[in-house]
Structures are given as structure tokens and as C-alpha cells.
Design a protein around this motif. Structure first.
Motif, PDB file in Angstrom:
ATOM      1  N   ASP A 184      34.125 -39.179 -19.155  1.00 38.05           N
ATOM      2  CA  ASP A 184      35.053 -38.670 -18.129  1.00 38.05           C
ATOM      3  C   ASP A 184      35.890 -37.552 -18.744  1.00 38.05           C
ATOM      4  O   ASP A 184      36.117 -36.512 -18.116  1.00 38.05           O
ATOM      5  CB  ASP A 184      35.938 -39.826 -17.619  1.00 38.05           C
ATOM      6  CG  ASP A 184      36.719 -39.474 -16.358  1.00 38.05           C
ATOM      7  OD1 ASP A 184      36.322 -38.520 -15.649  1.00 38.05           O
ATOM      8  OD2 ASP A 184      37.706 -40.165 -16.068  1.00 38.05           O
ATOM      9  N   HIS A 188      36.215 -33.786 -17.578  1.00 38.25           N
ATOM     10  CA  HIS A 188      37.516 -33.180 -17.252  1.00 38.25           C
ATOM     11  C   HIS A 188      37.737 -31.886 -18.024  1.00 38.25           C
ATOM     12  O   HIS A 188      38.401 -30.981 -17.538  1.00 38.25           O
ATOM     13  CB  HIS A 188      38.655 -34.144 -17.593  1.00 38.25           C
ATOM     14  CG  HIS A 188      38.732 -35.340 -16.703  1.00 38.25           C
ATOM     15  ND1 HIS A 188      39.462 -36.467 -17.015  1.00 38.25           N
ATOM     16  CD2 HIS A 188      38.166 -35.594 -15.496  1.00 38.25           C
ATOM     17  CE1 HIS A 188      39.337 -37.360 -16.041  1.00 38.25           C
ATOM     18  NE2 HIS A 188      38.551 -36.847 -15.110  1.00 38.25           N
ATOM     19  N   HIS A 253      31.991 -34.304 -11.111  1.00 38.08           N
ATOM     20  CA  HIS A 253      32.879 -35.253 -10.416  1.00 38.08           C
ATOM     21  C   HIS A 253      32.420 -35.536  -8.997  1.00 38.08           C
ATOM     22  O   HIS A 253      32.533 -36.669  -8.520  1.00 38.08           O
ATOM     23  CB  HIS A 253      34.320 -34.750 -10.451  1.00 38.08           C
ATOM     24  CG  HIS A 253      35.054 -35.240 -11.656  1.00 38.08           C
ATOM     25  ND1 HIS A 253      34.881 -34.674 -12.892  1.00 38.08           N
ATOM     26  CD2 HIS A 253      35.897 -36.294 -11.831  1.00 38.08           C
ATOM     27  CE1 HIS A 253      35.609 -35.349 -13.774  1.00 38.08           C
ATOM     28  NE2 HIS A 253      36.227 -36.342 -13.155  1.00 38.08           N
ATOM     29  N   HIS A 267      33.259 -44.767 -12.809  1.00 41.81           N
ATOM     30  CA  HIS A 267      33.424 -43.312 -12.721  1.00 41.81           C
ATOM     31  C   HIS A 267      32.927 -42.593 -13.972  1.00 41.81           C
ATOM     32  O   HIS A 267      32.236 -41.577 -13.899  1.00 41.81           O
ATOM     33  CB  HIS A 267      34.911 -43.030 -12.487  1.00 41.81           C
ATOM     34  CG  HIS A 267      35.284 -41.590 -12.468  1.00 41.81           C
ATOM     35  ND1 HIS A 267      34.874 -40.722 -11.484  1.00 41.81           N
ATOM     36  CD2 HIS A 267      36.034 -40.841 -13.328  1.00 41.81           C
ATOM     37  CE1 HIS A 267      35.368 -39.513 -11.713  1.00 41.81           C
ATOM     38  NE2 HIS A 267      36.069 -39.564 -12.836  1.00 41.81           N
ATOM     39  N   ASN A 271      29.830 -39.960 -14.449  1.00 36.57           N
ATOM     40  CA  ASN A 271      30.045 -38.627 -15.016  1.00 36.57           C
ATOM     41  C   ASN A 271      29.082 -38.366 -16.168  1.00 36.57           C
ATOM     42  O   ASN A 271      28.555 -37.264 -16.318  1.00 36.57           O
ATOM     43  CB  ASN A 271      31.472 -38.501 -15.543  1.00 36.57           C
ATOM     44  CG  ASN A 271      32.478 -38.271 -14.449  1.00 36.57           C
ATOM     45  OD1 ASN A 271      32.119 -38.085 -13.290  1.00 36.57           O
ATOM     46  ND2 ASN A 271      33.746 -38.283 -14.800  1.00 36.57           N
TER      47      ASN A 271
HETATM   48 FE   LIG Z   1      37.349 -38.069 -13.811  1.00 34.00          FE
END
Ligand SMILES: [Fe+2]
Length: 406
Positions: A184, A188, A253, A267, A271
Motif C-alpha cells: 500500500d 501511495h 488504488h 486493500h 494493491n
Molecule cells: Fe491505499
């Protein structure tokens, strides 16, 4: 959500502020209990809502709102990963609007009342960045059960009052969650670095977050009590979120949100699976940016062309994914392969119809359509249409990572 509105260009670049933060230095385990006891010791009354699910659902938020109102609370503390923080942010927005459904605030700055209760966010994972960002993500379970909807709300009114990040609080985070949360962070950081928003204040922090992740994730995964590794990931996740906060995200995302909407998978896991495919998809419009990413991931790019270096970055990301033991495509994700997966045994009947990830043509179509309506999609480096995104989604479901390596 009106897709036309989401797909508008970004005529004005905006810098969204961060909350105050305390980073590093706290000690202890049994985190929730100790924080609750400390608050009580200091004379505060505390009620605990501990029913937030992974991929927080609208009913989690509204149950917390009801408890807040019934017990006449005046402020919030969220302890956990992104799910806890996001549910809390949504609850604050709802409380500020007389308990209206959190789903009414999907979109950009939909709060009509900018004032809501104070919120201290204490992170126990190195992934989310929710404690310092203006975003929160909720699954709307009130829509057509055959087309569940997970959305991002970006709202300056949702920013927390105080963020607390302490690497010692990550020690108990299981190996697989640590790996997935780390991806993640990589999403990001890499999405704003190549985003069409091209926001200079985000680029330096994005790149440094990638470097920290490349240097520290494996150590944090394979020795959960490696303090330098955990601390490196703490800073990586914190500044990666600050990079995307104003610099935008992309379809890593969007794909992740869509798969969570239909299957309730983690999540970060989503990703991780989407990241190599989306890097390969975006690379032709951002070779030099991906070459920069190769550099900070430790690739010796001396003598390489930008294209060669970009491809080396992709190879490095795939190597990292394999090093930390993440499934390589969505149809590999089963209850056996992934211990925390709740496929087919979610908390409600809502997910009982999804016991396995099918990856068939219908699945790829519905996930692609969800991607095109996601608030992260307009920021993606490369233009997204059904025809261009569908093969990316199909590869995430069924493709072999080795296909991406030249
Ligand atoms: Fe995220």
C-alpha cells in the motif's frame, strides 16, 4: 457518483494540510487496553466501539455514530490501521451532520459543516497513512448487492487532530499484513510520482518513500521486531500518504477498491497484485519517472536508457513482491493461500456469494466498470477507458507476472 465530474481535468493544484503528529518513541503492547486505561486514569470517560471490519462498511460507521450520540461522547480516538481511522473519519463527518448517512459524503469536500469532533489517530500498521491524509474509504452496502460500491471520500474536514505513529506498535502486525501494507505504501508513493497531476511538492517525498520501502520492507516482514525496519516503514508510510494527499493516486488504488468491493479482500494485498500491471500500463507515458524509481529502489541504472531503467524498476517491484510472499494474481488468492482472507465468510451475508475470486469475463467487466468510476482514476498517469483498462484488470485476475518482464 457522477463519473463526468470525476474525470474533469485538474485546473488548479491544491495543497491539503496535514495534522500535527507525534512519531516514534512510545512503548508497549496490548495497545487498545493501555490507551483506554490511560485515558480513564486521566479522568476521561471512554466507550469502545470495536466492530470495525477490514474495508470498513457504512454500517460500521453508522453504528459508531449511534454509540457516539447515545453515550454523549465529545471526541474520538481511533486505534488500528486504515479501516479504523477511515471509519472514524466518516463517523465524525456524519456526527457533524446530525447523523446523516456517511454515504452522502462520497466525493470531494462534501462536508457542509467543516467543524466535527476532535480525533486522535493511533496507527498500528505501516500502510494506510489515513492518520495524516484527507481521504477515507468506505464500502456502501446499500447499493445493488450484485454491484457493491467502495468509494473514496476526500474531505479536508476529515483530517485528524493528532496523528500518532510509533514503530513499536507495529511489532504485533502479522507477517502477511506487514507485507501487504508495505505494498500500500509503495502504491501511495509511486502513484503520485507518475500522476498526471504532476504536483512538484509531492515528488520528493514520493521518491523517498519508495526508497525507504525498498530498503526496509523485507526486514520488517521477516523480523517483525526489527526496529530499524519497522521505523523505516513508519516514515515511508507517513510521507507516502503526504505525497498522494495532494499529488493524487491512480488505478492501482481504483483496481484495489473494486476488488475489495466485490470480494472484501485486503486493500494492501489488492494493491500489491495490481501494482506491477499498472506500472507496466503507465510506463510508456512516464519512462523517466519510472527510471527515477529504479534508482531509489537500488538498481544501478548507470549506462541504461530511461526505458531500460523503467523496466528494471518493474523487475525490482516484482522481486520485492516475491521476496515478501504475496500471491501473484487474484485467482491465486484463496482461503488456503491467504490466512486473513475472508472470501465467502465475511461478517454479513453480503459476501457469502463470493466464496472465490472468479476472474471470468463477467468479473473482469464489472471490476473494470468500478475502476472507471473511482475517484482515483482521473489522477492516473495514462488515460483510462474501458478498452485500455480491461486488459490490465484481466491480467491482475489471471495473468502471469513473468509476462511483464522483458
Ligand atoms: Fe491505499
Amino acid at each position: 457518483m457522477q463519473v463526468d465530474e470525476l474525470l474533469k481535468p485538474f485546473p488548479i493544484k491544491e495543497f491539503h494540510p496535514f495534522p500535527r503528529a507525534l512519531l516514534g518513541g512510545l512503548r508497549g503492547s496490548d495497545t487498545v487496553h493501555k490507551i483506554v486505561e490511560s485515558l480513564k486514569y486521566h479522568g476521561l470517560e471512554v466507550v469502545v466501539y470495536d466492530k470495525v471490519e477490514s474495508n470498513p462498511k457504512d454500517y460500521n460507521v453508522m453504528d459508531a455514530v449511534a454509540m457516539f450520540q447515545e453515550t454523549k461522547c465529545d471526541s474520538f480516538v481511533s486505534i488500528g490501521g486504515g479501516s479504523s481511522h477511515d471509519a472514524c473519519k466518516g463517523a465524525r463527518i456524519s456526527v457533524a451532520h446530525d447523523g446523516r448517512s456517511v454515504n452522502e459524503f462520497e466525493g470531494f469536500n462534501k462536508s457542509e459543516n467543516p467543524k466535527n469532533p476532535p480525533h486522535i489517530a493511533v496507527s498500528t500498521t505501516a500502510g494506510t497513512g489515513s492518520e495524516t491524509s484527507w481521504a477515507y474509504v468506505i464500502t456502501d452496502t446499500t447499493t445493488d448487492p450484485d454491484n457493491p460500491h467502495k468509494y473514496v471520500a476526500f474531505d479536508d474536514a476529515s483530517v485528524t487532530t493528532l496523528a500518532v505513529d510509533d514503530p513499536v506498535l507495529y511489532y504485533d502486525c502479522p507477517l502477511d499484513y506487514t507485507a501487504q501494507c508495505g505494498f500500500d505504501v509503495l502504491a501511495h508513493a509511486s502513484e503520485p510520482y507518475v500522476s498526471r497531476l504532476n504536483f512538484p511538492p509531492s515528488l520528493g517525498s514520493a521518491l523517498y518513500a519508495i526508497k525507504l520501502t525498498a530498503q526496509n520492507l523485507s526486514a520488517a516482514v521477516w523480523n517483525g521486531q526489527d526496529l530499524p525496519g519497522r521505523e523505516g516503514m513508519m516514515y515511508a508510510q507517513y510521507i507516502a500518504a503526504q505525497a498522494f494527499n495532494s499529488g493524487g493516486l491512480g488505478i492501482i488504488h481504483s483496481i484495489s477498491h473494486a476488488v475489495s468491493a466485490f470480494y472484501d479482500t485486503h486493500h494492501g494485498l489488492n494493491n500489491a497484485i495490481a501494482l506491477p500491471r499498472v506500472w507496466a500500463f503507465n510506463m510508456p507515458v512516464a519512462y523517466q519517472r519510472f527510471a527515477d524509481i529504479a534508482d531509489v529502489m537500488g538498481v544501478d541504472t548507470h549506462g541504461m536508457t530511461a526505458v531500460q531503467a523503467a523496466e528494471a524498476a518493474l523487475a525490482a517491484a516484482i522481486r520485492l513482491l516475491r521476496d515478501v510472499g504475496i500471491p501473484e494474481k487474484f485467482t491465486d488468492v484463496t482461503q488456503d493461500s491467504y490466512s486473513k482472507n475472508r472470501l465467502g465468510k465475511g461478517p454479513t451475508k453480503y459476501y457469502e456469494n463470493s466464496p472465490t475470486i472468479s476472474g471470468d469475463a463477467h468479473d473482469v467487466d464489472r471490476i473494470t466498470n468500478h475502476v472507471l468510476g473511482d475517484a482515483c482514476t482521473p489522477g492516473n498517469a495514462k488515460e483510462c477507458t474501458f478498452e485500455t483498462v480491461r486488459p490490465v484488470v484481466d491480467h491482475c485476475m489471471n495473468g502471469d507476472l513473468d509476462d511483464l518482464l522483458s
